[in-house]
Motif scaffolding. Sequence first.
Motif, PDB file in Angstrom:
ATOM      1  N   THR A   1       0.896  -1.143  -0.013  1.00  0.00           N
ATOM      2  CA  THR A   1      -0.154   0.085  -0.034  1.00  0.00           C
ATOM      3  C   THR A   1       0.790   1.201  -0.054  1.00  0.00           C
ATOM      4  N   THR A   2       1.917   1.234   0.767  1.00  0.00           N
ATOM      5  CA  THR A   2       2.685   2.435   0.927  1.00  0.00           C
ATOM      6  C   THR A   2       3.563   2.577  -0.357  1.00  0.00           C
ATOM      7  N   THR A   3       3.926   1.645  -0.995  1.00  0.00           N
ATOM      8  CA  THR A   3       4.740   1.681  -2.249  1.00  0.00           C
ATOM      9  C   THR A   3       3.810   2.253  -3.302  1.00  0.00           C
ATOM     10  N   LEU A   4       2.532   1.911  -3.132  1.00  0.00           N
ATOM     11  CA  LEU A   4       1.644   2.482  -4.256  1.00  0.00           C
ATOM     12  C   LEU A   4       1.307   3.893  -4.015  1.00  0.00           C
ATOM     13  N   VAL A   5       0.806   4.374  -2.930  1.00  0.00           N
ATOM     14  CA  VAL A   5       0.378   5.509  -2.717  1.00  0.00           C
ATOM     15  C   VAL A   5       1.355   6.623  -2.611  1.00  0.00           C
ATOM     16  N   LEU A   6       2.582   6.113  -2.174  1.00  0.00           N
ATOM     17  CA  LEU A   6       3.541   7.426  -1.862  1.00  0.00           C
ATOM     18  C   LEU A   6       3.789   8.191  -3.147  1.00  0.00           C
TER      19      LEU A   6
END
Length: 542
Positions: A452-457
């Motif tokens: 999730t972090t990799t996608l949204v940041l």
Amino acid sequence: MDPRCSGHWESSSEDVTRSLLPLHDITADGGAHRPPCSPLVASLLANRYLSIAAGPLAAALICALVDLGPGHAAARNMLGVLAWVFIWWITDAVPLAVASMAPLFLFPVFGVSSADAVAKAYMDDVISLVLGSFILALAIEHYNIHRRLALNITSLFCGDPVKPALLLLGICGTTMFVSMWIHNTPCTVMMMPVATGILQRLPGDAAAGADAREFRRFSKAVVLGVVYASAIGGMATLTGTGANIILVGMWSTYFPEQEPITFSSWMSFGLPMSLVLFAALWATLCLMFCSDNTGRALSAYLDRTHLRRELSLLGPMAFAEKMVLAVFGGLIVLWMTRSITDDIPGWSVLFHGNVGDGTVTIMMATLLFIIPSGKSDGEKLMDWGKCRRLQWHIVLLLGAGFAIADGFKASGLTDILAGWLGFLRGAPALAVAPVACAFSGLLTEFTSDDATTTLVLPLLAELGRTIGVHPLLLMVPGAVGAQLSYLLPTGSPGNSVGFSTGYVTIKDMVVTGMPIKIVGVAALTVLLPTLGVAVFGMDQKV
């Protein structure tokens, strides 16, 4: 994170997850009611070949059908690669570590970046920090230091007679503290046996009437407390969870000229955030699962004497335990003093800024392989045989996240995203930040925190540039929101570990986790524009 990401360190997900639907034995009679299925189809389904094929198929469709304009072939290919990797991550088509290595061959083949460029993303100072922390965690587990700490603090808070609220405070507080220095997944795995060991002293369903209900409710509180306290503690430091590490790496990748996020600077913001969430957790557990009769019911089976007896079985601290604690304590001091303030720069100035948090982490981890254990001739505190359970899948996942961040930038996809987000120019940052946190918090219930972090940041970094605000005002909410995975067993490996104990249901997790999640978004909305601005220098122009 997904249950597949961890389990009990390197065990399969079957060890820690249960089916959400009832499983039925297929008998000769029962099988007659099933529709016929060819051996080929059965083989394809059983071996996940359809999920495996879905990744490259999605990439091919994007490359063939998506048009981002002239001169943006690399950006289009990057979008296709992103779809491929995320489909493999989400569907568990191949092991997590294997899916995380996919950028190493996909980026050069699709022309996103060179082989050397993508390989460098898999080993930098941030990865060194994680790797060294995992080695220290293994040493702590090997010498049962976590168990000794848990029994000491829990016996201190138990009360005589038993005070359920104080006992929950001791169990949850210990878990949170351990999770600050150890990745939250192994922390949950290490602390859950300590918690369930306490619960096994209770008669459970064998008790009569109202007491049985009190035992069931308190058991739910203990298990959920360990699960959520582990996640909350991991938010406080960089080493506690992969999402924080990914934030640090992407910030350095996208804005290399800006002041990096250090261990001490993140803790200055993350610890107050964690304390607010911890208070919400404790209050929620006490209000929902403890009553006036809980202490009376527990006192007959659980008291401070039981805990102290179990602690005495561990014996006095051995030389090896003391040395591991000394190394660990020294590392914490080095982390906190590397960079202090502008007026007090810290010890890193002695090395002209060439050292990082990963440098000292690896250095202190190396000492574990040099210092003798005191048990036999030549034996050291750690040897490589004890490191066989290193969480390489997490290390590779972090590397893939950093590679994707580099790919966004190198392919020009970030510039295209900035154009797409232009309609948000002029939107108030204080309104967008909680929305970013809530969006990330929703997505993380269905995929891993790190994914999730990799996608949204990358999206939030470009959104910050587009609307003219400091990118960390949006990137920090994205990273924090990804850690608020409190509602479903699939939200994180810790959730699945707690769910697999049999003490809690999905309804228990939703009802308990939702108030904590709401408090998390609200606390971030208040702390980020106040404390966050001072800690990260968000009042400066990027």
